[in-house]
Write an enzyme that holds these catalytic residues in place. Structure first.
Site, PDB file in Angstrom:
ATOM      1  N   ARG A   1     -13.292   1.719  -4.415  1.00  0.00           N
ATOM      2  CA  ARG A   1     -12.603   1.581  -2.984  1.00  0.00           C
ATOM      3  C   ARG A   1     -11.796   2.858  -2.790  1.00  0.00           C
ATOM      4  O   ARG A   1     -11.786   2.936  -1.339  1.00  0.00           O
ATOM      5  CB  ARG A   1     -11.879   0.277  -3.235  1.00  0.00           C
ATOM      6  CG  ARG A   1     -11.304  -0.137  -1.749  1.00  0.00           C
ATOM      7  CD  ARG A   1     -10.207  -1.150  -1.903  1.00  0.00           C
ATOM      8  NE  ARG A   1      -9.840  -1.849  -0.726  1.00  0.00           N
ATOM      9  CZ  ARG A   1     -10.250  -3.074  -0.231  1.00  0.00           C
ATOM     10  NH1 ARG A   1     -11.060  -3.869  -0.946  1.00  0.00           N
ATOM     11  NH2 ARG A   1      -9.829  -3.712   0.956  1.00  0.00           N
TER      12      ARG A   1
ATOM     13  N   CYS B   1       0.949  -1.092  -0.049  1.00  0.00           N
ATOM     14  CA  CYS B   1      -0.069   0.263   0.014  1.00  0.00           C
ATOM     15  C   CYS B   1       0.886   1.219   0.029  1.00  0.00           C
ATOM     16  O   CYS B   1       2.048   1.310   0.626  1.00  0.00           O
ATOM     17  CB  CYS B   1      -0.883   0.070   1.110  1.00  0.00           C
ATOM     18  SG  CYS B   1      -1.994   1.342   1.217  1.00  0.00           S
TER      19      CYS B   1
END
Length: 521
Positions: free
Chosen positions: A440, A345
């Site tokens: 998302r 991430c």
């Protein structure tokens, strides 16, 4: 000579409970490697610790571990393996709605005592049609009940005759007739159907299938001896598989707060899809986005809570007490904490936001306690010691990278310089967002529009099976609990005492000054 006073008040000056410790470091955001836990007097052996955790009413896990809703981590195969080990898998939503429904069905119908809706065939079908069905649906079995148009039992098609050599024969010519099929009336099952079926198989050596019928001989279910034996053995295991009230494996599914062409919450699509998931037996849904403290997520949770009052709902992700309170007030039972801690991430680099995980968990845990919701530590877990630290503040952990190299994880396998690797990517990576996860992160999957990726595409070296990875992980958790004298997770949260670790202290805690030949895995 005066007695020497024991320094019983010395430890608390250095090793502090969560409130005192994190308040003292309010100016500094900390993560797992920044702290260590102090050992305590213990009468607890690691093997005797209990790891059950209750995520919501009626949703209990036997180990506090959940596999992440990422498209290179959790589909049906991973969810099945997680549930068989006592945990939970969250099936990702980066796929068509119908496929996600199918994935949930595969988990719920995997291995359970009473197959309430067994796959049936008709007497006028050809054996070749049955073979095609097995190939198309990828069934791992080849024995089928045979029913007529009204659902009345006609016989049993044994796997011994479901072979290509008999493809041109009719099912009616090859089935075991009704009079020779062993059945039990559903009224005779009682409160413990598994025990009743187990007694039947004991009393009838060589019989491996037991069909359940009603008074009119309509088919209502099927027991297989292998399933019943497995469940009977599970009852004596330390960590039993996570099952629902009908002995089916637990399964979760992630959903998105999708919007329609007008930018409004797509209520009809979301409700229809979640309704389909509930019909398939899903045990929990996760409204899963990168920024859970937002109007869209709150509206989606409120909508689902109103439509499905008893359905456990996970929501996230957040890193603040305000975010926890917002989602709890909307109707969430469990809150995911974590923005940017994952190994793939890049949210903190791209967007400049996100709180290191341990501080985020502490802040969120105070609000979770007040609102009486459970907390899930999502991301940043690299080793079992991280899980122990996370569980001092959360009720369970969500792992992605640790499981991405397992054979149960979806993704292509490739060989590089003699080593095997699996694809692993963040749901915020460009490839994942183009496939469907852009919502998302608040973007559109339209390639003509700009997207800011918040994840990378990477490779994970292939590891051993999930069973073995979880064995190592759970062993580490139990060891940590033993060192703290905590017989269960509630006591772990109560007994935890923290102290800050220097960079030199971090290095000291790892293997050093040796040539490492073999790791613990």
């Amino acid at each position: 000579m005066a007695a020497i006073k024991e320094p019983d008040d010395l430890d608390p000056k250095f090793f502090k409970p969560a409130d005192a410790f994190f308040s003292a470091y309010g100016h500094l955001a900390l993560t797992y490697d920044d702290v260590t836990l102090a050992t305590c007097y213990s009468e607890v052996l690691p093997r005797d610790t209990q790891l059950e955790t209750m995520l919501a009413e009626g949703l209990k896990l036997n180990i506090p571990v959940i596999s992440s809703d990422m498209d290179t981590v959790t589909e049906a195969r991973m969810a099945i393996a997680m549930a068989l080990n006592g945990g939970l898998g969250l099936i990702h939503y980066n796929m068509p709605d119908r496929q996600q429904l199918s994935e949930v069905s595969r988990v719920k119908n995997n291995v359970h005592g009473l197959i309430q809706d067994p796959v049936k065939v008709a007497a006028d079908q050809m054996i070749g049609d049955v073979l095609s069905l097995i190939e198309k649906k990828k069934f791992a079995f080849s024995t089928f009940p045979v029913v007529d148009g009204r659902g009345k039992l006609v016989g049993l098609l044994s796997g011994h005759v479901v072979k290509p050599r008999y493809a041109k024969r009719k099912v009616a010519d090859a089935l075991t007739p009704r009079g020779q099929v062993h059945t039990i009336d559903q009224k005779e099952l009682g409160r413990d159907p598994i025990a009743r079926a187990d007694k039947f198989f004991t009393d009838h050596p060589g019989i491996h299938k037991l069909l359940v019928v009603d008074e009119q001989d309509h088919l209502h279910g099927l027991f297989t001896m292998s399933d019943v034996e497995r469940i009977t053995q599970e009852r004596n295991a330390q960590f039993r598989p996570a099952r629902d009230a009908h002995f089916r494996l637990l399964c979760g599914a992630a959903v998105s707060a999708t919007r329609n062409a007008f930018g409004e919450l797509d209520r009809n699509r979301i409700l229809a899809h979640v309704g389909g998931l509930v019909e398939r037996g899903v045990d929990v849904v996760a409204v899963s986005t990168a920024h859970g403290h937002s109007k869209g997520v709150g509206d989606a949770v409120r909508m689902l809570r109103e439509a499905f009052p008893k359905l456990p709902i996970i929501a996230g992700n957040v890193t603040s007490s305000a975010g926890v309170e917002y989602l709890a007030d909307a109707g969430a039972d469990a809150i995911k904490v974590g923005q940017g801690p994952g190994s793939i991430c890049t949210t903190r680099i791209v967007a400049g936001v996100g709180i290191p995980q341990l501080t985020a968990l502490y802040i969120a845990s105070r609000a979770a306690k007040k609102k009486r919701v459970t907390l899930l530590a999502d991301g940043g877990i690299a080793k079992s010691g991280d899980v122990v630290k996370a569980l001092t503040l959360a009720h369970a952990v969500i792992c992605g990278g640790i499981f991405a190299g397992c054979p149960e994880a979806p993704g292509d396998v490739m060989e590089i310089s003699g080593k095997l690797y699996k694809q692993y990517r963040g749901m915020g990576s460009l490839a994942a967002m183009k496939t469907g996860s852009a919502a998302r992160y608040g973007h559109t999957p339209d390639p003509a529009r700009k997207m800011a990726p918040e994840g990378v595409e990477a490779l994970k070296e292939m590891t051993s099976s999930l069973d073995q990875v979880l064995t190592q992980l759970i062993g580490g958790i139990q060891s940590g609990m033993g060192y703290l004298g905590a017989p269960n997770l509630a006591q772990l949260r109560e007994k935890a005492r923290f102290i800050r670790v220097s960079p030199a202290g971090q290095r000291e805690g790892e293997p050093h000054d040796v040539v490492e030949l073999k790791t613990g895995t």
